[in-house]
Enzyme design. Structure first.
Site, short mmCIF file in Angstrom:
data_model
loop_
_atom_site.label_atom_id
_atom_site.label_comp_id
_atom_site.label_asym_id
_atom_site.label_seq_id
_atom_site.Cartn_x
_atom_site.Cartn_y
_atom_site.Cartn_z
N GLU A 31 -13.17 5.16 4.18
CA GLU A 31 -13.21 4.47 5.46
C GLU A 31 -14.38 4.87 6.34
O GLU A 31 -14.69 4.19 7.31
CB GLU A 31 -11.88 4.72 6.15
CG GLU A 31 -10.79 4.30 5.16
CD GLU A 31 -9.39 4.50 5.65
OE1 GLU A 31 -9.19 5.44 6.41
OE2 GLU A 31 -8.53 3.72 5.26
N GLN A 42 0.84 -1.20 0.00
CA GLN A 42 0.00 0.00 0.00
C GLN A 42 0.88 1.26 0.00
O GLN A 42 0.40 2.34 -0.31
CB GLN A 42 -0.92 0.00 1.23
CG GLN A 42 -1.96 -1.10 1.18
CD GLN A 42 -2.95 -1.07 2.33
OE1 GLN A 42 -3.21 -2.10 2.94
NE2 GLN A 42 -3.53 0.08 2.63
N ARG A 81 -9.44 -0.49 7.15
CA ARG A 81 -10.37 0.44 6.50
C ARG A 81 -10.82 1.54 7.45
O ARG A 81 -12.00 1.82 7.60
CB ARG A 81 -11.59 -0.29 5.95
CG ARG A 81 -12.21 0.49 4.81
CD ARG A 81 -13.44 -0.17 4.26
NE ARG A 81 -13.93 0.58 3.12
CZ ARG A 81 -14.24 0.05 1.96
NH1 ARG A 81 -14.10 -1.23 1.76
NH2 ARG A 81 -14.68 0.79 0.99
N CYS A 82 -9.84 2.14 8.11
CA CYS A 82 -10.16 3.30 8.92
C CYS A 82 -8.88 4.06 9.12
O CYS A 82 -7.81 3.52 8.94
CB CYS A 82 -10.73 2.90 10.28
SG CYS A 82 -9.54 2.12 11.33
#
Lengths: 806, 287
Positions: A760, A237, A384-385
């Site tokens: 997110e 990522q 996802r945050c």
């Protein structure tokens, strides 16, 4: 002008710029199976590596015998910690300032920990070799419960830290203690609690789960002995960060390392950190002189690469009888597993958990986070945050519901009463953040009106009465959630990773024919950057998005960036893209002025070119300006049309939203049905509404999974009992509820295009909505808080404990 | 998740398959749809040296009606059951259950023979076979024999199959016209095994249960026939008290393992609920 001249609307539409529901350009290859993922990389002579893993959660490694494995046809090498010590790579640094074993060095600290790396000519031979490696273990007592980590007789997990009383984030209180992180005013908060008319206190746990992307973590490492260069294709990522980390720990010059992140099949935070597989594949390639591929399987991904959450939050709220909050006190016990491999910016051992005051105007707050070691897989990452924001949002959103219940107030009304007001922005929170913009009341009221919240409450009241009369076995819950995210890490004043400020970047190079290529320091894992980044450029410079090729992930060609996670791409790289585009536009304006023989101040930008003010027929399109940039620039100007921008954001962005979940639960089986889910998101300026909707659908589905069953669970001896998709809840389309999406638009005042990021938000806001719905359903039977995950048997257990089931 | 080495055989006749399995002995396993065996091999929990793939054995395929009996070849897929007019007409409960097995991809490949012969307590078809009074035809080095489904299951993954024997077909007596049926399966998600499931086949006469059989899935190390529970409802109109009595009788013989689907107490409780719901739904269908 004749009839063929396009209208302004047609010219704008032709750009497919910001606000356009442009179809995702990457889907053409993804939907045809033509993506190029790491496992598609096949090099001549490529070898395959795979791990021998520990069956024990905690054990001393007495001996590793590789003789039999080396006799397996095709097995070339068995790498152990002893091998890695010869190149000083038996341990590696983590992003959180800890160190982590690459391969078991003397002991193992979690089940499925990497013990040895078998290198073979194919994947099958590697696995055959694994089964022939003999490891002699002496089991040690495992430490699984984080609440027992700091008992005086708790086993010592990290012998390497035995005499270290200080860690990367200050003093250590115990041999299994990692850090204590304190924020806020303790005295003022204690005083608020002393004076409080009403208080609540609850231990709210956010269980351990896992990002579980569709594609697992993997890499191909290829070392060229002649050039002394290492090329790594990997599921990264943040490819540039990986390059720097590899350079620092492998002592290779950074220009001799080429990191390529090709198409990535989802990341969700799982692919931010560095894993033993990367190091071992690189060492194996250096040792053998051949390319080495490492591909994790699903069980390995779930049990060994970074988990998320595992925060146990003792939460107290002080309030007046009328329901005005006056203080917040939170203590978090953070279970990091065997190594603190938390993927947070350096100075933030608990991420941005101090956003825990949420959307509410708390005059004072105090937060303490204690991180501890246990015999579990290391982590935890931001699934996802933004860093620890979903934990914070869950904490405060549950707490507000518990307070509402105690006060006998409606949870939506309690929130409206305590929201930060529009005129208070920019708002300085009690725990140190400056919220950029927001209009919470409008969003909340829109949610309540659209869903007819009042009617749902009435229906709930009548159904509760029917349940008490024995006419139904179903109970109904309404889950209200109002979240404030903090994303866009981040300003150099707050954030760095390994000393590198968390800016991001964009380079745009326009070609003579009016096309161009743009490269960024971010890396899409499915977010659709190739589509949306081109849309920003299209609107900024007036060239159709279709003419802009977006390229990410190759550290040789892309400008340095900190990558994609924590919803930072749009707030940071999105700003860099707009700023780079504006540099292009500024030079284009000078070229146009020269060609149109006017002063550049006499020009105005008009959709897709520059026009002389007051002389509408004197116009030069951006396409023509691109051509001119390569043959007739003003005297003294360099030819060409390109720009680069490195953007250090002045502040974070603060997206927010109002969610409602309507759920029915059958008390006899615990089976729930999500009858309705409404999600209103305010992410500021909306670049591509279709992609936003897709992001919201995906994030809500993950939130649904997490709240309703998805967990990494260990038994008392440290065995993972949810190590495959049979037991780790990954909902299919059949289980997934229908999503209703909605929005308001409150642009970020400091962002060049006003965008805040959205990927997110639905995970952050969704989890409390589901959990609040379950808790709301049971509240009339006398419960105040039921821990997640809310799977069928736990719902039934809750009903049974409350006397609703015989 | 990488299997160990094995040899692959693909016989073209039943005789060849039986001979291969007899010759290769314990190191060989027959391969049908592979949905239980192949994952076990990928985890190296099963390491057969030889796989004998039965897909080319034509004798093992097909659905035929002989008088009052339906004979289903062991290699008939779940998908073939779902699209068969014969099954829809005569044994609709098989379609109801097959549709609850995994997902379409699995059902295109997974076979009824593999499902009933593997002895996995989580498989759905075995309980139905017991409720329907099915017989399994087995073929082995010693010739052919028939074993009743109710006699077949001995323990988790232990069945009446002798070494070298394979299941060739299943014979099921067609239930009377107008019978009621239901398969109630509680599962966490598509593709999961039952947390608890109950199969009911019954007939009604004058508003009362005339005959009834109840089967239970994944509530013991073998599928169960809940005889006491079935007897408890015969002659009744399935009033609330009777349903509870049947559930209690069924729960009395359940011995599920605690797993991530829930503790023993929960799995037994919902087992009872599945029995009650299956009885009610079956009765509603009976004419």
């Amino acid at each position: 002008m004749n009839d063929m001249t396009p209208t302004r609307e047609q010219r704008t539409a032709a750009l497919e710029g910001m606000g356009c529901k442009r179809k995702r350009v990457e889907d053409i290859r993804f939907t045809q199976g033509k993506g190029n993922y790491v496992d598609d990389v096949k090099l001549p002579g490529m070898l395959h590596g795979d791990f021998v893993r520990s069956p024990h959660a905690h054990a001393r490694v007495k001996a590793i015998k590789a003789d039999e494995a080396l006799k397996v046809p095709g097995v070339l090498a068995v790498i152990t910690a002893e091998t890695l010590k010869t190149v000083n790579l038996a341990w590696m640094p983590t992003l959180a300032g800890d160190v982590q074993m690459v391969l078991a060095d003397g002991k193992v600290l979690f089940q499925n920990q990497e013990v040895a790396f078998v290198v073979a000519t194919d994947r099958y031979a590697a696995d055959d070799g694994i089964n022939k490696v003999e490891v002699e273990y002496e089991p040690l007592p495992p430490l699984i419960d984080p609440f027992k980590a700091m008992d005086h007789n708790a086993p010592v997990l990290r012998e390497d830290l035995a005499d270290k009383t200080t860690g990367a984030h200050g003093p250590r209180k115990h041999h299994n203690h990692i850090f204590e992180w304190t924020v806020g005013d303790k005295d003022l908060t204690d005083a608020a609690f002393r004076k409080a008319e009403v208080t609540i206190k609850e231990m709210i746990s956010y269980h351990r789960t896992h990002p579980s992307p569709l594609e697992t973590c993997q890499c191909v490492c290829s070392f060229d002995k002649v050039k002394g260069e290492l090329t790594i294709w990997g599921t990264f990522q943040a490819p540039h960060v990986i390059r720097t980390v590899v350079s620092l720990i492998a002592k290779l010059p950074e220009q001799k390392i080429h990191v390529i992140a090709p198409d990535i099949g989802g990341g969700f935070g799982n692919k931010v950190g560095a894993y033993p597989g990367y190091i071992c594949a690189a060492v194996a390639s250096i040792v053998t002189g051949k390319p080495v591929k490492w591909v994790e399987d699903r069980i390995e991904n779930l049990t060994a690469t970074s988990f998320a959450r595992d925060y146990h939050m003792t939460t107290e709220v002080a309030a007046t009888k009328e329901g005005k909050v006056t203080g917040l006190r939170v203590h978090v016990l953070a279970d990091h597993g065997a190594f603190d491999a938390c993927a947070d910016p350096s100075k933030w051992p608990a991420g941005f958990f101090n956003i825990v005051t949420g959307s509410y105007d708390f005059p004072t707050a105090h937060l303490v986070v204690d991180g501890v070691y246990t015999n579990k897989a290391p982590g935890g990452v931001a699934y996802r945050c933004s860093f620890r924001v979903t934990e914070a949002a869950y904490c405060i959103e549950r707490a507000m519901d518990i307070l509402a219940q105690k006060l006998g107030m409606d949870p939506a009304e309690l929130r409206l009463k305590n929201f930060i007001k529009p005129e208070q922005f920019p708002y300085h929170s009690a725990l140190g953040w400056e919220y950029d913009s927001g209009d919470y009341h409008t969003a909340m009221r829109k949610m309540m009106e659209t869903t007819d919240y009042a009617a749902l409450r009435k229906e709930q009241a009548s159904r509760r009465a029917a349940f008490k009369r024995g006419e139904t076995r179903e109970i109904m819950g309404l889950g209200v959630s109002f979240f404030t995210e903090i994303v866009g890490a981040g300003p150099s004043k707050n954030c760095d990773i390994l000393g590198i400020a968390m800016f991001d970047s964009c380079e745009i190079r326009m070609h003579p024919t009016g096309a161009g290529i743009a490269r960024m320091g971010t890396k899409s894992q499915g977010q659709g950057h190739e589509t949306t980044w081109a849309q920003i450029i299209a609107t900024e410079i007036g060239i159709p998005a279709d003419n802009i090729q977006v390229e990410e992930g190759n550290t040789d060609t892309a400008p340095y960036g900190l990558g994609t996670y924590g919803s930072r791409s749009t707030p940071v790289a999105g700003a860099a893209i707009a700023m780079a585009a504006r540099k292009i536009k500024a030079k284009a304006q000078m070229i146009a002025a020269y060609k149109l023989e006017v002063h550049e101040d006499d020009l105005e930008f008009d959709i897709d070119g520059f026009r002389v003010k007051g002389l509408p027929e004197k116009f030069m399109s951006m396409k023509d300006i691109c051509w001119a940039a390569y043959n007739s620039v003003p005297p003294g100007m360099e030819p060409g049309l390109e720009a680069v921008s490195y953007y250090d954001p002045p502040n974070m962005t603060y997206p927010f939203g109002a969610y409602l979940c309507v759920m029915d639960i059958d008390v006899d089986t615990g089976v729930y049905k999500v009858r309705r889910f409404y999600a209103l998101d305010d992410c500021g300026t909306r670049i591509n509404p279709m992609i936003i909707e897709g992001q919201v659908h995906g994030g809500l589905t993950e939130a649904f999974a997490i709240a309703m069953g998805q967990e990494i669970r260990y038994d008392d001896t440290g065995n993972v009992v949810t190590g495959s998709f049979m037991d780790f809840f990954m909902p299919t389309a059949v289980e997934t509820p229908h999503w209703e999406t909605d929005f308001t638009v409150t642009p970020s005042p400091h962002h060049p295009i006003g965008a805040k990021g959205v990927g997110e938000s639905p995970n952050v806001g969704g989890v409390p909505a589901f959990s609040n719905a379950v808790n709301d359903a049971f509240s009339f039977l006398g419960s105040t808080h039921i821990q997640m995950p809310h799977d069928f048997w736990r719902n039934w257990k809750a009903a049974k404990n409350l006397g609703a089931v015989a | 998740m990488i299997p160990g080495p094995f040899s692959y055989h693909r016989p073209a006749s039943l005789a060849d398959a039986v001979k291969l399995l007899a010759d290769l002995g314990d190191d060989a396993r027959p391969l049908a749809g592979g949905h239980s065996l192949v994952p076990m091999m990928k985890l190296r929990l099963a390491t057969p040296a030889h796989l004998v793939d039965l897909h080319d054995v034509a004798d093992l395929k097909g659905i035929r009606h002989y008088g009052s009996t339906i004979v289903i070849g062991a290699m008939t897929t779940q998908h073939e059951l779902l699209v068969s007019g014969e099954i829809r007409q005569s044994l609709p409960i098989l379609q109801e259950a097959a549709a609850l097995i995994a997902d379409p991809q699995v059902r295109y490949r997974g076979t009824i023979g593999g499902n009933v012969a593997n002895g996995d307590p989580g498989n759905d078809m075995p309980a139905l076979m017991m409720v329907l009074g099915a017989n399994f035809r087995l073929s082995g080095p010693g010739g052919e024999r028939e074993v009743a489904a109710s006699e077949f299951y001995q323990g988790a993954y232990f069945t009446a199959l002798e070494p070298g024997e394979i299941l060739t077909s299943i014979s099921i007596p067609v239930p009377p016209a107008g019978h009621g049926y239901a398969y109630e399966k509680l599962k966490r998600k598509v593709g999961d095994y039952a947390t608890a499931a109950a199969a009911v086949v019954l007939t009604m006469a004058g508003g009362k249960v005339a005959t009834c059989a109840i089967g239970l899935t994944n509530l013991h190390e073998t599928p169960l026939l809940a005889t006491d529970a079935a007897n408890a409802v015969i002659g009744t109109s399935l009033d609330a008290a009777t349903l509870k009595q049947a559930a209690a009788a069924a729960e009395a013989i359940m011995a599920p393992a605690a797993d991530t689907r829930g503790p023993v107490e929960y799995r037994k409780h919902v087992g009872g609920i599945m029995v009650m719901r299956a009885l009610q739904r079956a009765a509603g269908r009976a004419v």
